[in-house]
Enzyme design. Structure first.
Site, PDB file in Angstrom:
ATOM      1  N   THR A 126     -36.109-105.370 -63.883  1.00 19.61           N
ATOM      2  CA  THR A 126     -36.934-104.961 -62.749  1.00 19.61           C
ATOM      3  C   THR A 126     -38.248-105.719 -62.714  1.00 19.61           C
ATOM      4  OG1 THR A 126     -38.195-103.076 -61.848  1.00 19.61           O
ATOM      5  CG2 THR A 126     -37.783-103.076 -64.209  1.00 19.61           C
ATOM      6  N   TYR A 166     -41.009 -96.005 -67.528  1.00 16.56           N
ATOM      7  CA  TYR A 166     -39.920 -96.788 -66.929  1.00 16.56           C
ATOM      8  C   TYR A 166     -40.097 -98.273 -67.211  1.00 16.56           C
ATOM      9  CZ  TYR A 166     -37.107 -99.038 -63.287  1.00 16.56           C
ATOM     10  OH  TYR A 166     -36.219 -99.836 -62.609  1.00 16.56           O
TER      11      TYR A 166
END
Length: 341
Positions: A126, A166
């Site tokens: 990501t 995250y």
């Protein structure tokens, strides 16, 4: 060719599996079906492709992952998509986030390393591994935020600065996948992905914002814009992402051990409401009411990927423009309102 897709009943995974099946390639879907919409995606896929192989498995369980490899291998490629995908969820439950994203990736890596077939291994990382990018100046220009002096976006040499649980869990896995190519000779590649959107995405407010805004508008649900709506993201149509996966697998011996930014780039960037809002309204043919709230912690004013390396080394370029993509996802949502919660 035979592929294993972890998280294969999710939005990206099911689009990849459908493409592979249409090309006559075998796709084994591994998923624990915990993600909203995954059971519906799986049923849709199995109806389109009777006899498709599915194995219910949680990547946090190493023994279960190992058993799946023993049962279904050999594989030409493993596409690892299984993940906890929301920053907000990672903040409220960081242990679960770590177990899925970091430990789960480790389990899949180890199973692939032990396999005799030496599969290509593509990991969906990501842009959040770059953190807040506070070292890059941001200015407002024509109703949107842009990087100051960096029109092409951030490249893969941008310093890693994991921000949020995250970001930490995905960044940990990102580096494991990269290092397994160096230490063990695995044919692994990391894709640092931007905002992916397209059909079969059951978006929610905390993740999948393009799908969420579209679903909420079509179902007359309230939409909240956090911040001023000028923050910019580069969008990538899911079919273009699938093209990138296939290109990496085809070139795996040349690109193993590499990291690629995979997003829409500057040409497919858009502000989350000052530009996207009017585009959505045009596609729907009506006004979309919204409310406004304060900025959310850690929300980047700009996150835009430089994709020159992927263009050059993968021979890949995203094709679907943002307006065309928005029209497509509006059409999909309107035609599937009965299955969208």
């Amino acid at each position: 060719m035979r592929y294993l897709i972890t998280g294969g009943a999710g939005f990206i995974g099911i689009n990849l599996a459908d493409r592979l099946a249409s090309l006559g390639r075998e796709a084994v879907i591994l998923d624990n079906l915990s993600r909203r919409g995954s059971e519906k995606n799986l049923a849709w896929f199995q109806q389109r492709h009777p006899g498709a192989e599915f194995h219910q498995c949680d990547v946090r369980d190493a023994a279960s992952v190992d058993a799946a490899f023993r049962r279904y291998a050999p594989f030409d490629a493993v596409i690892h998509l299984a993940a906890q995908v929301a920053v907000t969820t990672s903040v409220t439950d960081p242990r679960n986030d770590f177990d899925i994203n970091a430990l789960g990736t480790f389990n899949v890596l180890e199973a692939a390393r032990a396999a005799d077939c030496a599969p290509a291994f593509i990991y969906a990382s990501t842009n959040k591994v770059y953190g807040g990018m506070e070292h890059i100046g941001v200015v407002e220009q024509n109703g949107r935020y842009v990087y100051d002096g960096l029109p092409g976006g951030i490249d893969e040499d941008c310093p890693l600065d994991f921000h949020s649980p995250y970001g930490c869990s995905k960044g940990c896995a990102d580096q494991y996948v990269r290092d397994y190519a160096r230490i063990y000779g695995m044919r692994s590649v990391v894709f640092r992905q931007s905002a992916i959107y397209g059909p079969r995405q059951f978006g929610v407010e905390d993740q999948g914002w393009v799908a969420w805004f579209t679903i909420a508008a079509c179902k007359n649900k309230p939409i909240t814009i956090y911040g001023d709506g000028k923050q910019v993201r580069d969008l990538l149509w899911v079919g273009d992402l699938v093209d990138a996966y296939l290109a990496a697998v085809e070139r795996i011996d040349a690109v193993k051990g590499r990291v690629f930014n995979v997003g829409g780039g500057p040409e497919k960037s858009i502000s989350v409401w000052t530009e996207f809002g009017p585009m959505l309204e045009r596609a729907l043919g009506r006004e979309v009411p919204v409310s406004w709230s304060d900025w959310r912690p850690g929300d980047q004013k700009v996150c835009m990927m430089n994709i020159d390396r992927a263009r050059r080394d993968l021979g890949w370029t995203p094709k679907v423009g943002v307006e065309e993509g928005v029209e497509r996802i509006v059409e999909w949502v309107k035609n599937n309102l009965d299955i969208i919660d």
